[in-house]
Write an enzyme that holds these catalytic residues in place. Structure first.
Site, PDB file in Angstrom:
ATOM      1  N   LYS A  55     -80.629  72.327  74.564  1.00 22.50           N
ATOM      2  CA  LYS A  55     -81.627  73.484  74.270  1.00 22.50           C
ATOM      3  C   LYS A  55     -82.457  73.888  75.675  1.00 22.50           C
ATOM      4  O   LYS A  55     -82.706  72.687  76.189  1.00 22.50           O
ATOM      5  CB  LYS A  55     -82.790  73.303  73.226  1.00 22.50           C
ATOM      6  CG  LYS A  55     -83.442  74.253  72.814  1.00 22.50           C
ATOM      7  CD  LYS A  55     -84.297  73.787  71.554  1.00 22.50           C
ATOM      8  CE  LYS A  55     -85.324  75.048  71.295  1.00 22.50           C
ATOM      9  NZ  LYS A  55     -86.081  74.841  70.186  1.00 22.50           N
ATOM     10  N   SER A  84     -86.351  78.912  67.049  1.00 21.76           N
ATOM     11  CA  SER A  84     -86.226  78.994  68.388  1.00 21.76           C
ATOM     12  C   SER A  84     -84.921  78.605  68.754  1.00 21.76           C
ATOM     13  O   SER A  84     -84.435  78.819  69.975  1.00 21.76           O
ATOM     14  CB  SER A  84     -87.586  78.545  69.443  1.00 21.76           C
ATOM     15  OG  SER A  84     -87.586  76.862  68.935  1.00 21.76           O
ATOM     16  N   SER A 114     -87.627  76.052  63.553  1.00 24.23           N
ATOM     17  CA  SER A 114     -86.794  76.223  64.716  1.00 24.23           C
ATOM     18  C   SER A 114     -85.466  75.612  64.550  1.00 24.23           C
ATOM     19  O   SER A 114     -84.772  75.900  65.372  1.00 24.23           O
ATOM     20  CB  SER A 114     -87.595  75.835  66.283  1.00 24.23           C
ATOM     21  OG  SER A 114     -88.656  76.857  66.270  1.00 24.23           O
TER      22      SER A 114
END
Length: 470
Positions: free
Chosen positions: A81, A156, A180
């Site tokens: 990420k 996210s 997320s």
């Protein structure tokens, strides 16, 4: 042969590499080829390093050939990420302020994945500073949903979920404050687990005592999520809230007898949630599936009074802590919704934070007592199916206005406020073919049991096996 490798689960690929039936280089090249073909359509993976990835895969093959011990993820390709610091690899947080940032060291979750044998190949796209459940930023642009390119991928961890759905990587790391790990899993027909705070320790962390934001695993199957959790979970002295239990507990078999399972099932938490009719229609059959697995299913829900205030107050406080200085130095280079959140945090008083902590404690005890009567709570992950990609957030649900980019995510962030582990499992599709996930929530620190329940639901439904039309 090459593309078929990308269809394999992480568990299968790891076994094939260890048995030397396929090389890590072949696995990496297969995924890089698929990325070259599909990523331009969805924009899920960023800061790719194909040369470094192939070199890492070659080193993995050499290590295996030497007879050295290897980890459970040995040779598996992985993109981290873009909010997780990765040594020597551009890590932007989706912000133009960090567009050229190249960390000197790995943060803990990346450190553990590499130690287990994962080979880094790039990063996954995120919203700016991971704020919001729609993945777009001024550095790399917007990530599209592979089931419908005109729809949001969620966030996210949106790039992570899309890369999994497109079979561009077998595992993905993510983080979850308000949903997320769960929301993008729901939007992209994959599995995302929000562990209990401290289960996956975080370092470095400016708010190391906070329980609001956690890191965790994503994959296409519950078994692969458990495999990854076995690597990234476990105590570490650098995190003051880390749970003193080894990750190896997640290597136990997932098959279980659920005859005595007690299920609380709620579509709207007693009317407190506004849920899109399409989401309701997809999820209603899940109650029957859980009952057929042996569970006693009742319509029930915990009292989540105060969860909204707890989450919003502590989130704003944490955003000000993490990003306040950047907001002051570059007020015009941070997106307005994030800037507003920081300002809310700045305006909080000690009494505001104290009240939130008191409500947080009361919430914990009510939910703890609720789970003395039930083993799992089932509810929607997201209150809407994947929405228009050109919207920053859904502005209404069923005719009810959603004033901010947080309001439509209550089904996820109220659960965050409880501190309970929660997992998103594929549960079906709308008439338009858009994925919808079921959220399963367990008692405090009950991830082993929660994974077994999620695995049983997954095996009974098999929704995760339907790939995107790409």
């Amino acid at each position: 042969m090459s593309d078929s490798l990308c269809q394999r689960t992480a568990t299968e690929l790891a076994a094939l590499i260890r048995a030397r039936e396929v090389s890590a280089r072949e696995v990496m090249q297969a995924h890089l080829d698929r990325i070259e073909r599909l990523n331009p359509k969805v924009n899920a993976l960023v800061s790719l390093d194909p040369e470094g990835a192939l070199a890492g895969a070659a080193a993995a093959d050499e290590r295996l050939a030497s007879g050295a011990a290897v980890g459970p993820l040995h040779g598996l390709p992985m993109a981290h990420k873009d909010t997780h610091d990765t040594a020597g690899l551009r890590t932007t947080y989706g912000s133009p302020l960090l567009a050229d940032n190249v960390p000197a060291r790995d943060e803990l979750v990346v450190e553990r994945l590499k130690a287990a044998g994962a080979v880094t190949m790039g990063k996954t796209n995120v919203p700016e500073f991971a704020a919001g459940s729609h993945t777009f930023n001024p550095v790399f642009g917007t990530t599209a949903n592979p089931y419908a390119l005109d729809r949001s991928a969620g966030g996210s961890s949106g790039g992570a979920a899309v890369s999994l759905a497109c079979r561009m990587q077998p595992l993905a790391d993510g983080s979850d404050m308000g949903g997320s790990l769960r929301n993008p899993a729901s939007f992209n027909n994959v599995v995302g687990l929000r562990p209990a705070p401290g289960r996956v320790p975080t370092w470095p962390d400016a708010a190391a005592w906070s329980t609001l934001s956690v890191q965790g695993p994503m994959a296409r199957t519950v078994a692969d999520v458990a495999l990854m959790l076995s690597v990234i979970a476990g105590p570490d002295d650098r995190s003051p809230i880390s749970i003193d239990q080894p990750g190896s507990v997640f290597r136990e078999p997932l098959d279980a007898d659920l005859q005595d399972l007690r299920v609380a099932f709620s579509m709207d938490l007693g009317g407190d949630l506004v849920v899109d009719p399409q989401v309701r229609a997809v999820l209603e059959p899940a109650a029957q599936v859980l009952a057929k697995l042996g569970g006693a299913v009742e319509e029930a829900w915990p009292d989540l009074t105060g969860a909204d205030e707890v989450f919003r107050t502590l989130r704003a406080w944490q955003f000000e802590l993490m990003l306040g200085e950047l907001r002051d130095a570059h007020p015009d280079r941070i997106k307005p919704s994030l800037r507003d959140n920081i300002d809310v945090g700045r305006a909080l008083t000690g009494a505001d934070v104290g009240r939130a902590e008191r409500l947080h404690t009361e919430l914990y005890h009510r939910v703890r007592e609720f789970f003395t009567r039930y083993d799992v709570l089932a509810l929607p992950v997201s209150q809407v199916p994947p929405f228009d990609i050109d919207l920053e957030f859904p502005t209404e649900i069923g005719g009810v206005t959603m004033p901010s980019y947080l309001d439509w995510m209550r089904s996820a962030y109220w659960i965050s406020a409880t501190g309970c582990p929660a997992i998103s499992v594929p549960a079906g599709f709308t008439p338009e073919g858009l994925p919808v996930g079921l959220q399963l929530v367990g008692p405090h620190r009950s991830e082993p049991e929660l994974l077994r329940i999620a695995h049983a639901f997954e095996q009974a439904t098999r929704h995760a096996e339907l790939p995107p039309p790409l």
